[in-house]
Design a protein around this motif. Structure first.
Motif, mmCIF file in Angstrom:
data_model
loop_
_atom_site.group_PDB
_atom_site.id
_atom_site.type_symbol
_atom_site.label_atom_id
_atom_site.label_comp_id
_atom_site.label_asym_id
_atom_site.label_seq_id
_atom_site.Cartn_x
_atom_site.Cartn_y
_atom_site.Cartn_z
ATOM 1 N N ALA A 58 122.186 -82.402 -66.199
ATOM 2 C CA ALA A 58 122.693 -83.667 -66.678
ATOM 3 C C ALA A 58 122.197 -83.660 -67.995
ATOM 4 O O ALA A 58 122.807 -84.315 -68.965
ATOM 5 C CB ALA A 58 121.695 -84.789 -66.017
ATOM 6 N N SER A 59 120.854 -83.160 -68.500
ATOM 7 C CA SER A 59 120.442 -83.178 -70.002
ATOM 8 C C SER A 59 121.477 -82.327 -70.690
ATOM 9 O O SER A 59 121.662 -83.009 -71.940
ATOM 10 C CB SER A 59 119.093 -82.437 -70.031
ATOM 11 N N PHE A 60 121.737 -81.370 -70.372
ATOM 12 C CA PHE A 60 122.887 -80.461 -71.117
ATOM 13 C C PHE A 60 124.062 -81.267 -71.362
ATOM 14 O O PHE A 60 124.679 -81.270 -72.364
ATOM 15 C CB PHE A 60 123.118 -79.122 -70.317
ATOM 16 N N LEU A 61 124.658 -82.093 -70.209
ATOM 17 C CA LEU A 61 125.811 -82.809 -70.503
ATOM 18 C C LEU A 61 125.674 -84.068 -71.561
ATOM 19 O O LEU A 61 126.629 -84.157 -72.202
ATOM 20 C CB LEU A 61 126.247 -83.549 -69.048
ATOM 21 N N MET A 62 124.530 -84.523 -71.387
ATOM 22 C CA MET A 62 124.166 -85.559 -72.474
ATOM 23 C C MET A 62 124.049 -85.089 -73.683
ATOM 24 O O MET A 62 124.397 -85.794 -74.622
ATOM 25 C CB MET A 62 122.925 -86.181 -71.837
ATOM 26 N N SER A 63 123.456 -83.984 -73.951
ATOM 27 C CA SER A 63 123.383 -83.486 -75.328
ATOM 28 C C SER A 63 124.779 -82.947 -75.732
ATOM 29 O O SER A 63 124.992 -82.893 -77.013
ATOM 30 C CB SER A 63 122.164 -82.547 -75.492
ATOM 31 N N GLU A 64 125.780 -82.573 -75.037
ATOM 32 C CA GLU A 64 126.926 -81.977 -75.412
ATOM 33 C C GLU A 64 127.794 -82.898 -75.639
ATOM 34 O O GLU A 64 128.870 -82.604 -76.533
ATOM 35 C CB GLU A 64 127.477 -80.937 -74.413
ATOM 36 N N THR A 65 127.769 -84.246 -75.267
ATOM 37 C CA THR A 65 128.958 -85.109 -75.366
ATOM 38 C C THR A 65 128.407 -86.005 -76.685
ATOM 39 O O THR A 65 127.472 -86.354 -77.037
ATOM 40 C CB THR A 65 128.831 -86.179 -74.300
ATOM 41 N N ARG A 66 129.622 -86.262 -77.200
ATOM 42 C CA ARG A 66 129.678 -86.959 -78.688
ATOM 43 C C ARG A 66 129.234 -88.314 -78.551
ATOM 44 O O ARG A 66 128.445 -88.973 -79.414
ATOM 45 C CB ARG A 66 130.883 -86.713 -79.374
ATOM 46 N N CYS A 67 129.921 -88.875 -77.659
ATOM 47 C CA CYS A 67 129.803 -90.528 -77.473
ATOM 48 C C CYS A 67 128.939 -91.093 -76.243
ATOM 49 O O CYS A 67 128.888 -92.025 -76.001
ATOM 50 C CB CYS A 67 131.492 -90.957 -77.248
#
Length: 154
Positions: free
Chosen positions: A79-88
């Motif tokens: 979840a942390s990875f996904l949040m940091s990888e998404t731009r918006c």
């Protein structure tokens, strides 16, 4: 794929937390009971490390957003990875679909990551910091009348 290779299970995530917060080599850490650096080993079936000399338990998740959570550490890390990888940014519904968890769990995870990990009272970043897509200032341009207006993103 790279994320899954680095964090295949909860043990790998716990080892990462232990190395980041307590130990540089993954084996030795400061024992508050012995008051010196000692060798630690992983406690079987518990998210803790045990001092080889006195038996003091170190809990790598204590004091973090993962503390007392029944949700898998792999899911938290992802979840942390996904949040940091998404731009918006990412929504709780999207996280729910990606992690295959309930909406309530996804919302709670998202809320903790946003509000506790990104707390403004935390100390500022230090060392070498890399920033992408940052525009500060801008070209002066003519506004109404004779004053010039600088535009840009912070």
């Amino acid at each position: 794929m790279e994320f899954q290779r680095e964090f295949p299970d909860d043990a790998a995530c716990l080892d990462y937390l232990f190395c980041q917060n307590h130990s540089r080599d993954g084996k030795h850490a400061y024992c508050p009971k012995c008051e010196r650096h000692r060798k630690f080993h992983r406690v079987k079936n518990r998210p803790a490390y045990d001092c080889d000399s006195c038996g003091f338990h170190l809990h790598p998740t204590a004091g973090t957003i993962f503390h007392k959570s029944s949700t898998s550490l792999v899911l938290w890390f992802y979840a942390s990875f996904l949040m940091s990888e998404t731009r918006c940014g990412i929504s709780a519904k999207h996280l729910e679909r990606e992690l295959a968890v309930t909406y309530k769990t996804a919302w709670r995870m998202l809320n903790k990551i946003r509000n506790q990990l990104m707390d403004e009272r935390q100390p500022a970043l230090s060392g070498d910091i890399e920033a992408d897509e940052t525009a500060i200032g801008g070209k002066p341009r003519r506004g109404r009348g004779s004053e010039s207006v600088a535009r840009g993103r912070d």
